[in-house]
Structure formats: C-alpha cells, structure tokens
Design an enzyme around this catalytic site. Structure first.
Site, PDB file in Angstrom:
ATOM      1  CE  LYS A  46      40.711  67.088   8.141  1.00 27.53           C
ATOM      2  NZ  LYS A  46      42.159  67.145   8.456  1.00 27.53           N
ATOM      3  CE1 TYR A 267      21.490  92.731  19.739  1.00 24.94           C
ATOM      4  CE2 TYR A 267      22.206  91.288  17.950  1.00 24.94           C
ATOM      5  CZ  TYR A 267      21.368  91.561  19.016  1.00 24.94           C
ATOM      6  OH  TYR A 267      20.407  90.647  19.373  1.00 24.94           O
TER       7      TYR A 267
HETATM    8  C1  LIG Z   1      42.792  67.277   7.188  1.00 23.82           C
HETATM    9  C2  LIG Z   1      43.911  66.450   6.747  1.00 23.82           C
HETATM   10  C3  LIG Z   1      44.136  66.202   5.384  1.00 23.82           C
HETATM   11  C4  LIG Z   1      43.368  66.951   4.298  1.00 23.82           C
HETATM   12  O1  LIG Z   1      43.887  68.246   4.211  1.00 23.82           O
HETATM   13  P1  LIG Z   1      43.410  69.302   3.097  1.00 23.82           P
HETATM   14  O2  LIG Z   1      44.312  70.459   3.308  1.00 23.82           O
HETATM   15  O3  LIG Z   1      41.985  69.612   3.398  1.00 23.82           O
HETATM   16  O4  LIG Z   1      43.560  68.652   1.780  1.00 23.82           O
HETATM   17  C5  LIG Z   1      45.114  65.303   5.038  1.00 23.82           C
HETATM   18  N1  LIG Z   1      45.865  64.684   5.977  1.00 23.82           N
HETATM   19  C6  LIG Z   1      45.709  64.914   7.301  1.00 23.82           C
HETATM   20  C7  LIG Z   1      46.576  64.215   8.278  1.00 23.82           C
HETATM   21  C8  LIG Z   1      44.736  65.818   7.731  1.00 23.82           C
HETATM   22  O5  LIG Z   1      44.603  66.071   9.033  1.00 23.82           O
END
Ligand SMILES: *Cc1c(COP(=O)(O)O)cnc(C)c1O
Length: 380
Positions: A46, A267
C-alpha cells in the site's frame, strides 16, 4: 542547443539520491517468510509500497515467490493489476466503496470486507455474475478501526446466507500493538482471534503484520502480512537480528559558509551561533519528507561525523553545522547522508518524533531514485 543535446548532458541531481536496494528487499521477504512458515507471506505494498514504488517492489517480490499482495485502496489495486501476472492475488484492505464491486470482479481484485454492508454488496455482485467471488472478511478483535463488530459477527454467524455467494479466503484481523512485544493488548487480541476463527471451521485466517511475525507462531495463522519490515523498518521492541536496510538517502550540498558568533540561522532566527561556525545548506526540506520537527534536533552524517541540523527545516533546504569536519571537506555538489550506514531510518524517525512508516511514505518525488537490482532467481 537542440533538445536532444540538452538531454544528452548529464545533469547533477538538484536534490538528492534515494537508493532502493531490491536485493535487501528480497532478503527481508525471504527472512520473514521463513519466520512465518508454514504460513504464507503476503507483501503489503500500500501507499506505493511505503513510498518505494509499488511497481518495482511488487515485481521483485513476485520473483521471490510472493503470490499475494495487499494494498489499502481500490485505486492502488487497479494500478497494480496489470503489473502482476494473473496468478497473483491482490487484496484491498480498506474494502470496497459502493459502486466498485463490478470493476473489482472483472479485474480479479479481492476485497477485504469490513462490514455487513460490504458483505451484502459483494454477495449481490457475485449472485448477479452467477459465480462465487473470493473475499477476506475482517473482524475487529480490539483495535476498533476496521472490521465486523461483535454484533455484526453474531449476525453473520446466525445468518450465513448473508455471505452465501462469497468464497471466504481468510478471516482477517489486525493487531494494534504488535510493535510492542510486551503489550497486554496482543494477548487479548489473540484470545479474541482464536474465538473468532473457531466460528469459521475450515476457513484460513490472517493476523500478523510485521510486528506480529516477531510475536511468535501463535500469531502467524495462515497468512502473514508484513509491510514495514520488508522495507527495513524495525518492526518490534523485541531482540532480533536487524533486517537489511533497503533505503539510503543522500542529499547534495548547495552552499557552505562561515558565520560569526551571534549569527542567527534560518527562518525565525531560531538558532544562534555561540561561536564562529561553518555551515552547509543541503538541498532537501520538508517538501522532500524531512519533517520540520528535525529542526535543531536531527542531523546529517558525513562518514562517521554527525552534522547537527541548525535552525528550522525549510521547504526545500536544511542548514547543518559542519564545523566538526576539516575545512573544505564539503563543498557545492558534495553529498551528506540522511539515511544510511550511520543513521538508520528508525533513528531519523525518532529524532523527528515520528515512526519509520511516516518517513518512508513522505519522501516524495524530487529525489533521483536508483534501484540496486535484486537477484533474478528467488533467494533461498
Ligand atoms: C498496513 C497494514 C499491514 C502492514 O503493517 P506493517 O506494520 O507495516 O507490517 C498489515 N495489515 C493491515 C490490515 C494493514 O493495514
């Protein structure tokens, strides 16, 4: 000069170089897979594979034997489908918005169904198509984020016909505290997950994210879902062999200067030099995923030398104190390390008061990306 000639000129990277080591990615996948075995190990890709490129990451992991991929959003699954061979399953963790079901069916995208409403929509799509359709069903075991509530689960168990046309591939749930090996929440979610799984005899289940894999076999179920550990982030508080670093980030120096005691830097004049100092300005800022919270806190490295960030982080640049290096070491076009051998992804995240996930997914598009290639054959 014509366009071709301009193109042929090698250009210096105006921002920095993000090196993505696909061999390290492959090693991490194989390591996690061996830990989770006999469970299958999917790759969570993702958010553009946590900012590293869902396309190249997914192809690399497919070559390593991965056949199941998870994204968060339907649009991500649609983009991934043509990239992966037909035997790769693509799951949408956030489920389907009403109206996307038919397109998902046609593209062979598998939803994670998070509510009775989504189950009903998918079931209707299946019956209209005259074919059972696969899906995972997510159940909330204590995170209160996504998945069937206890009440919805009771309804589904009482009326299995609600999912009549759905071939349930997995009962899925997500851990809220898997990164903390000592969190009591892991055990309470595990207990609830076993109860839930027992309601679906013969159906596979999926529980562990990266941290969950390190919690041990009780959490592995049939399908492990690592994300951050694939990309080299530290997934757990428990002792473990470090994963391979996947990302290296080097940023170019665009100016150096010497300032007298009393000079105000950046800044708001947020940093005041207490002695004469040598400074370098480097060519990346918060628009390149280096958070403002690193101002006056974080550092870059050159060799083993820590070069503290002085003043605020700008949108496109950061000023660092290079007084610890011999004069002339850094000049226009030199590179300093932001993530690499001397400063890990998790270290810079800690300095910024955030987590590796947020650093990776924020890195942005202005770096030159170099992919160090992975072995073509699966690593053993
Ligand atoms: C993002 C996600 C993962 C992966 O999680 P990590 O902590 O990056 O290993 C697995 N399952 C679901 C439902 C997620 O949203």
């Amino acid at each position: 000069m014509d366009a071709m000639a301009v193109q042929a000129l090698s250009s210096q990277d105006e921002c920095g170089v993000l090196t993505i080591d696909l061999g390290a990615l492959a090693r991490n996948y194989q390591r996690l897979r061996a830990m989770a075995a006999p469970a299958e190990t999917t790759a969570v890709v993702k958010a553009d594979a946590y900012g590293l490129g869902a396309d190249i990451v997914s192809k690399t992991l497919y070559q390593q034997g991965c056949r199941t991929f998870c994204v968060a959003h339907f649009v991500e699954a649609v983009a991934l489908r043509p990239i992966l061979p037909a035997d790769a399953a693509i799951y949408v963790l956030n489920g389907l918005q009403p109206g996307n079901e038919e397109k998902a069916r046609l593209l062979r995208i598998t939803p994670v169904l998070n509510s009775l409403e989504q189950i009903s929509n998918w079931s209707r799509t299946a019956s209209e198509a005259g074919q059972p359709l696969p899906a995972a069903i997510q159940v909330d075991t204590g995170m209160c984020r996504l998945g069937l509530s206890d009440e919805e689960l009771r309804t589904l168990i009482a009326r299995p016909s609600l999912a009549a046309n759905i071939a349930i591939s997995h009962i899925l749930s997500h851990l809220a505290s898997a990164d903390d090996a000592d969190a009591a929440q892991n055990e309470s979610q595990l207990a609830r997950m076993s109860e839930v799984v027992s309601l679906f005899p013969g159906v596979k289940s999926s529980f562990a994210n990266s941290g969950g894999i390190f919690l041990g076999a009780a959490f592995h179920n049939d399908l492990a879902r690592p994300g951050i550990a694939l990309y080299g982030g530290v997934p757990t508080t428990s002792e473990h062999e470090p994963l391979s670093a996947v990302v290296k980030l080097e940023v170019q120096v665009i100016q150096t200067r010497t300032v007298p005691a009393g000079a105000k830097v950046g800044y708001g004049g947020d940093f005041t030099a207490c002695t004469e100092m040598r400074l370098a300005t480097i060519s990346a800022g918060y628009a390149d995923g280096l958070p403002r919270s690193l101002g006056n806190r974080g550092a870059a490295y050159f060799g083993g030398t820590r070069l503290p960030i002085v003043g605020r982080v700008s949108m496109d640049s950061i000023t660092i104190d290079i007084s610890a290096l011999p004069a002339g070491t850094l000049r226009l076009g030199s590179y300093v390390e932001l993530i690499g051998q001397h400063q890990t992804l998790d270290q810079i995240a800690r300095d910024a008061g955030t987590i590796s996930y947020e650093i990776l997914t924020s890195l942005g598009q202005r770096y030159r990306r170099i992919h160090k290639s992975a072995p073509a054959a699966p690593l053993s």
